[in-house]
Design a protein around this motif. Structure first.
Motif, PDB file in Angstrom:
ATOM      1  N   ALA A 238      65.030 -50.251  29.882  1.00 19.56           N
ATOM      2  CA  ALA A 238      66.020 -50.479  30.938  1.00 19.56           C
ATOM      3  C   ALA A 238      66.283 -49.197  31.711  1.00 19.56           C
ATOM      4  O   ALA A 238      66.316 -49.190  32.947  1.00 19.56           O
ATOM      5  N   ARG A 239      66.467 -48.089  30.994  1.00 22.12           N
ATOM      6  CA  ARG A 239      66.715 -46.813  31.660  1.00 22.12           C
ATOM      7  C   ARG A 239      65.519 -46.390  32.515  1.00 22.12           C
ATOM      8  O   ARG A 239      65.690 -45.904  33.646  1.00 22.12           O
ATOM      9  N   ALA A 240      64.328 -46.611  32.008  1.00 19.16           N
ATOM     10  CA  ALA A 240      63.127 -46.215  32.742  1.00 19.16           C
ATOM     11  C   ALA A 240      62.940 -47.048  34.012  1.00 19.16           C
ATOM     12  O   ALA A 240      62.569 -46.515  35.063  1.00 19.16           O
ATOM     13  N   ILE A 295      59.837 -33.590  30.003  1.00 17.53           N
ATOM     14  CA  ILE A 295      58.489 -33.769  29.439  1.00 17.53           C
ATOM     15  C   ILE A 295      58.461 -35.066  28.631  1.00 17.53           C
ATOM     16  O   ILE A 295      59.186 -35.185  27.628  1.00 17.53           O
ATOM     17  N   PRO A 296      57.635 -36.044  29.025  1.00 17.83           N
ATOM     18  CA  PRO A 296      57.677 -37.369  28.380  1.00 17.83           C
ATOM     19  C   PRO A 296      57.500 -37.349  26.872  1.00 17.83           C
ATOM     20  O   PRO A 296      58.249 -38.033  26.149  1.00 17.83           O
ATOM     21  N   VAL A 297      56.528 -36.605  26.358  1.00 21.55           N
ATOM     22  CA  VAL A 297      56.273 -36.602  24.914  1.00 21.55           C
ATOM     23  C   VAL A 297      57.461 -36.007  24.168  1.00 21.55           C
ATOM     24  O   VAL A 297      57.911 -36.541  23.145  1.00 21.55           O
ATOM     25  N   VAL A 298      57.967 -34.900  24.682  1.00 20.30           N
ATOM     26  CA  VAL A 298      59.130 -34.269  24.051  1.00 20.30           C
ATOM     27  C   VAL A 298      60.333 -35.193  24.133  1.00 20.30           C
ATOM     28  O   VAL A 298      61.108 -35.336  23.179  1.00 20.30           O
ATOM     29  N   ARG A 299      60.496 -35.846  25.286  1.00 21.62           N
ATOM     30  CA  ARG A 299      61.610 -36.785  25.459  1.00 21.62           C
ATOM     31  C   ARG A 299      61.555 -37.890  24.411  1.00 21.62           C
ATOM     32  O   ARG A 299      62.587 -38.242  23.826  1.00 21.62           O
ATOM     33  N   ALA A 300      60.373 -38.428  24.158  1.00 24.40           N
ATOM     34  CA  ALA A 300      60.249 -39.530  23.205  1.00 24.40           C
ATOM     35  C   ALA A 300      60.531 -39.084  21.781  1.00 24.40           C
ATOM     36  O   ALA A 300      61.280 -39.749  21.044  1.00 24.40           O
ATOM     37  N   LEU A 343      57.322 -46.372  19.439  1.00 25.80           N
ATOM     38  CA  LEU A 343      57.529 -47.296  20.550  1.00 25.80           C
ATOM     39  C   LEU A 343      57.851 -46.548  21.842  1.00 25.80           C
ATOM     40  O   LEU A 343      57.358 -46.898  22.917  1.00 25.80           O
ATOM     41  N   TRP A 344      58.660 -45.519  21.747  1.00 28.17           N
ATOM     42  CA  TRP A 344      59.046 -44.738  22.925  1.00 28.17           C
ATOM     43  C   TRP A 344      57.838 -44.028  23.528  1.00 28.17           C
ATOM     44  O   TRP A 344      57.665 -44.001  24.745  1.00 28.17           O
ATOM     45  N   LEU A 345      56.971 -43.464  22.670  1.00 37.79           N
ATOM     46  CA  LEU A 345      55.743 -42.840  23.166  1.00 37.79           C
ATOM     47  C   LEU A 345      54.876 -43.868  23.882  1.00 37.79           C
ATOM     48  O   LEU A 345      54.240 -43.564  24.906  1.00 37.79           O
ATOM     49  N   GLY A 346      54.844 -45.105  23.352  1.00 40.06           N
ATOM     50  CA  GLY A 346      54.098 -46.165  24.019  1.00 40.06           C
ATOM     51  C   GLY A 346      54.659 -46.491  25.384  1.00 40.06           C
ATOM     52  O   GLY A 346      53.904 -46.712  26.342  1.00 40.06           O
ATOM     53  N   VAL A 347      55.982 -46.513  25.513  1.00 40.37           N
ATOM     54  CA  VAL A 347      56.621 -46.759  26.805  1.00 40.37           C
ATOM     55  C   VAL A 347      56.277 -45.656  27.797  1.00 40.37           C
ATOM     56  O   VAL A 347      55.945 -45.912  28.960  1.00 40.37           O
ATOM     57  N   TRP A 349      53.672 -43.657  27.758  1.00 38.82           N
ATOM     58  CA  TRP A 349      52.247 -43.750  28.105  1.00 38.82           C
ATOM     59  C   TRP A 349      52.015 -44.857  29.128  1.00 38.82           C
ATOM     60  O   TRP A 349      51.304 -44.661  30.120  1.00 38.82           O
ATOM     61  N   PHE A 350      52.613 -46.003  28.891  1.00 42.68           N
ATOM     62  CA  PHE A 350      52.427 -47.133  29.800  1.00 42.68           C
ATOM     63  C   PHE A 350      53.016 -46.828  31.173  1.00 42.68           C
ATOM     64  O   PHE A 350      52.431 -47.167  32.206  1.00 42.68           O
ATOM     65  N   ALA A 351      54.187 -46.169  31.182  1.00 41.02           N
ATOM     66  CA  ALA A 351      54.838 -45.855  32.456  1.00 41.02           C
ATOM     67  C   ALA A 351      53.991 -44.913  33.296  1.00 41.02           C
ATOM     68  O   ALA A 351      53.940 -45.023  34.526  1.00 41.02           O
ATOM     69  N   ARG A 352      53.302 -43.996  32.656  1.00 36.11           N
ATOM     70  CA  ARG A 352      52.473 -43.036  33.392  1.00 36.11           C
ATOM     71  C   ARG A 352      51.193 -43.675  33.908  1.00 36.11           C
ATOM     72  O   ARG A 352      50.712 -43.342  34.992  1.00 36.11           O
ATOM     73  N   ARG A 353      50.608 -44.585  33.148  1.00 38.33           N
ATOM     74  CA  ARG A 353      49.308 -45.165  33.514  1.00 38.33           C
ATOM     75  C   ARG A 353      49.404 -46.369  34.431  1.00 38.33           C
ATOM     76  O   ARG A 353      48.498 -46.618  35.220  1.00 38.33           O
TER      77      ARG A 353
END
Length: 359
Positions: A238-240, A295-300, A343-347, A349-353
């Motif tokens: 939702a936040r993303a 940073i997405p990875v750090v954020r997750a 799950l967050w890392l998956g989100v 990854w999907f958001a970037r691709r």
């Protein structure tokens, strides 16, 4: 009829949709989900008081929402209006799974009686079907609605409906902890006919062991772990997608506010009480603050750790100040944190691709 009939033509998903038709379709979805949520809220309380009935008022109220949703699904599938291909498929498959689950659930109750827990396979099919349905509607609105406050507000409302559907099975423990406490006080909330039916099904007398199995039939760890993984990943998405600060907090707060408002209405009508999951708001705030990390990875990874710790502590505070389902050791939450991080890392990854282009 003069307005609608010319639009009733077969076409592919993604065709250009008139603005007024788009507005009517998604207003219809909001109405459908509102009826389903009202029916569901009444339903879980009803089943902690009365013996099950296929035509119970909560089921009928929920069926109104299902009928509206089915009509809208037919429109999307036939005309292609208001959805892209992915949204159309999600709505179609979600409605199909839900409609399949309804007779399966009726058969299950005929064979197994009460089917006491909310986590049974036939019940899960109902939630999964609704999950796909709402995800399709979110996708369709996200891709087709013009930018502005209305787009953001409706997107937030749809995520509240999604959050309610995902969290729904956890309400069994929230009602169960009150049900067991009422038994211990000598004033059970459930009608004697329901308690006797449940006892006969378990092959036990109507005693505290039977009552504990009726009210809290799943392991205590299920509730906090489900909160850490399932509830929080909905707020992360939702936040993303909403893209506004404190979007996750707004979604969780809206749900908790609804539960707080519906609580006295059910109580005044004589229905069982439940523990309102106020602690989820603390987890939502942690989700929003985690999105300050660029940073997405750090954020997750850091976000998952922070959210899990905050959620665990907030649940303990709620248990001390008000009430909640039984607590578990803090180390148990580590599994929920690890799952949330994955799950967050998956989100991310999907958001970037596959970040969709907003209309």
């Amino acid at each position: 009829m003069e307005w609608a009939l010319p639009l009733w033509t077969r076409g592919p998903a993604g065709r250009e949709t008139p603005e007024d038709l788009f507005r009517v379709l998604y207003t219809g979805w909001l109405v459908a989900f509102a009826f389903k949520v009202l029916g569901a809220s009444w339903d879980v309380s009803w089943h902690f008081k009365w013996l099950r009935d296929d035509l119970a008022p909560p089921h009928l109220l929920n069926s109104v929402g299902t009928a509206v949703a089915l009509a809208l699904t037919v429109v999307h599938l036939y005309t292609g209006y208001g959805v892209d291909r992915l949204a159309q498929r999600l709505i179609g498959w979600g409605t199909g799974v839900f409609l399949l689950a309804v007779p399966l659930d009726l058969i299950n109750h005929r064979v197994n009686g009460l089917d006491i827990t909310s986590w049974s396979p036939s019940h899960m099919l109902l939630y999964i079907g609704t999950l796909f349905m709402i995800c399709g509607v979110i996708r369709g609105w996200y891709m087709g609605a013009p930018a502005g406050r209305t787009r953001t507000a409706v997107l937030g409302a749809l995520f509240v409906f999604l959050f309610e559907n995902v969290w729904f099975p956890a309400q069994h423990q929230e009602y169960g902890v009150f049900g067991l406490a009422a038994w211990d006080r000598g004033k059970p909330e459930a009608e004697p006919i329901l308690l006797q039916f449940a006892a006969d099904q378990m092959g036990r007398p109507v005693d505290r062991v039977m009552m504990a199995n009726f009210t809290l039939p799943v392991p205590d760890a299920v509730y906090p772990l489900y909160a850490a993984a399932a509830a929080m990943i909905v707020l992360i998405v939702a936040r993303a997608m909403i893209g506004r600060m404190f979007a996750a907090t707004s979604v969780a707060a809206a749900y908790v506010a609804y539960r707080t408002l519906i609580w006295p209405l059910l109580a005044v009508a004589g229905f069982p009480h439940s523990a309102v999951p106020v602690f989820l708001i603390a987890g939502a705030v942690a989700v929003d603050l985690a999105f300050l990390i660029p940073i997405p990875v750090v954020r997750a990874v850091v976000g998952a750790l922070g959210v899990t710790v905050v959620l665990d502590q907030a649940l303990r505070v709620q248990n001390a100040l008000f009430t909640s389902p039984p607590l578990v050791p803090p180390t148990t939450m580590l599994a929920g944190g690890v799952l949330l991080a994955a799950l967050w890392l998956g989100v991310e990854w999907f958001a970037r691709r596959r970040r969709p282009q907003v209309a």
